[in-house]
Design a protein around this motif. Structure first.
Motif, PDB file in Angstrom:
ATOM      1  N   VAL A  36       0.856  -1.181   0.000  1.00 37.58           N
ATOM      2  CA  VAL A  36       0.000   0.000   0.000  1.00 37.58           C
ATOM      3  C   VAL A  36       0.891   1.230   0.000  1.00 37.58           C
ATOM      4  O   VAL A  36       1.981   1.229   0.581  1.00 37.58           O
ATOM      5  N   SER A  37       0.451   2.268  -0.709  1.00 32.96           N
ATOM      6  CA  SER A  37       1.185   3.540  -0.735  1.00 32.96           C
ATOM      7  C   SER A  37       0.196   4.675  -0.571  1.00 32.96           C
ATOM      8  O   SER A  37      -1.008   4.502  -0.754  1.00 32.96           O
ATOM      9  N   VAL A  38       0.716   5.841  -0.226  1.00 32.76           N
ATOM     10  CA  VAL A  38      -0.109   7.046  -0.104  1.00 32.76           C
ATOM     11  C   VAL A  38       0.601   8.184  -0.826  1.00 32.76           C
ATOM     12  O   VAL A  38       1.829   8.316  -0.751  1.00 32.76           O
ATOM     13  N   ASP A  39      -0.176   8.966  -1.588  1.00 35.17           N
ATOM     14  CA  ASP A  39       0.378  10.139  -2.267  1.00 35.17           C
ATOM     15  C   ASP A  39       0.689  11.215  -1.228  1.00 35.17           C
ATOM     16  O   ASP A  39      -0.030  11.368  -0.249  1.00 35.17           O
ATOM     17  N   THR A  54      -1.968   3.759  -3.975  1.00 36.62           N
ATOM     18  CA  THR A  54      -2.150   2.488  -4.666  1.00 36.62           C
ATOM     19  C   THR A  54      -2.099   1.365  -3.646  1.00 36.62           C
ATOM     20  O   THR A  54      -1.518   1.509  -2.560  1.00 36.62           O
ATOM     21  N   ALA A  55      -2.710   0.238  -4.010  1.00 37.00           N
ATOM     22  CA  ALA A  55      -2.692  -0.947  -3.146  1.00 37.00           C
ATOM     23  C   ALA A  55      -2.738  -2.200  -4.007  1.00 37.00           C
ATOM     24  O   ALA A  55      -3.370  -2.215  -5.065  1.00 37.00           O
ATOM     25  N   ALA A  99      -3.512  -7.364  -8.809  1.00 36.94           N
ATOM     26  CA  ALA A  99      -3.205  -6.173  -9.612  1.00 36.94           C
ATOM     27  C   ALA A  99      -3.075  -4.949  -8.708  1.00 36.94           C
ATOM     28  O   ALA A  99      -3.657  -4.901  -7.626  1.00 36.94           O
ATOM     29  N   ALA A 100      -2.313  -3.972  -9.174  1.00 34.81           N
ATOM     30  CA  ALA A 100      -2.201  -2.702  -8.450  1.00 34.81           C
ATOM     31  C   ALA A 100      -3.450  -1.876  -8.732  1.00 34.81           C
ATOM     32  O   ALA A 100      -3.851  -1.731  -9.884  1.00 34.81           O
ATOM     33  N   HIS A 101      -4.083  -1.366  -7.692  1.00 39.33           N
ATOM     34  CA  HIS A 101      -5.296  -0.566  -7.823  1.00 39.33           C
ATOM     35  C   HIS A 101      -5.085   0.812  -7.211  1.00 39.33           C
ATOM     36  O   HIS A 101      -4.486   0.941  -6.146  1.00 39.33           O
ATOM     37  N   THR A 136       2.112   1.521   5.248  1.00 37.06           N
ATOM     38  CA  THR A 136       3.086   2.482   4.736  1.00 37.06           C
ATOM     39  C   THR A 136       4.076   2.896   5.813  1.00 37.06           C
ATOM     40  O   THR A 136       5.148   3.410   5.499  1.00 37.06           O
ATOM     41  N   GLY A 137       3.701   2.731   7.088  1.00 35.39           N
ATOM     42  CA  GLY A 137       4.453   3.366   8.148  1.00 35.39           C
ATOM     43  C   GLY A 137       4.171   4.855   8.069  1.00 35.39           C
ATOM     44  O   GLY A 137       3.450   5.318   7.173  1.00 35.39           O
TER      45      GLY A 137
END
Length: 145
Positions: A36-39, A54-55, A99-101, A136-137
């Motif tokens: 998981v990521s965050v903008d 994205t996740a 898949a990446a979403h 993400t931490g």
């Protein structure tokens, strides 16, 4: 001859046992393929802040995005200062199909007005049920007008 064969098998058995122990020591529900990521930027929308990222996860079904330890520094003109807590205003789900979403949601500050110029930190967790499968931490974020 039997002793020679046994000498070759002991290192192999030790390696297999170590690999099995490493698998058993992994947290329950952890997925190597989950992420998981965050903008870093959050668009300001007067009553909410946009948040996205994205996740990826596998195994079927869905996983939920959870914002934990989210806070922004209060930066109003002449403001008192200090952190204000932010949370998602509703459920954000992604499919666990490998898949990446892209995901997106809205952050609110219950009982508080949102600053229009601020920065802070968010930790985003990807959860299936109550199990965190990726995080993400703490990540630095900031508001853009």
């Amino acid at each position: 001859m039997i002793i020679t064969r046994l000498r070759f098998r002991i290192p192999v058995l030790a390696a297999v046992a170590a690999a099995a122990a490493a698998v058993l020591a992994a947290p329950a529900g952890a997925q190597e393929s989950a992420s998981v990521s965050v903008d870093r930027t959050m668009p300001y929308r007067v009553t909410t802040l946009g948040v996205s990222g994205t996740a990826t996860c596998t195994g079927g079904g869905t996983a939920g995005i959870d914002i934990v330890d989210g806070s922004l520094e209060q930066m109003f003109e002449g403001g008192i200062g200090g952190p204000i807590a932010v949370v998602l205003d509703g459920a954000v789900l992604v499919d666990c199909d490998g898949a990446a979403h892209q995901w997106s949601g809205n952050l609110v500050a219950p009982g508080r007005a949102l600053p229009n110029s601020s920065g802070g930190t968010l930790t985003v967790n990807l959860k299936q049920g109550s199990t965190v499968i990726a995080t993400t931490g703490p990540k630095g974020v900031y508001i853009v007008a």
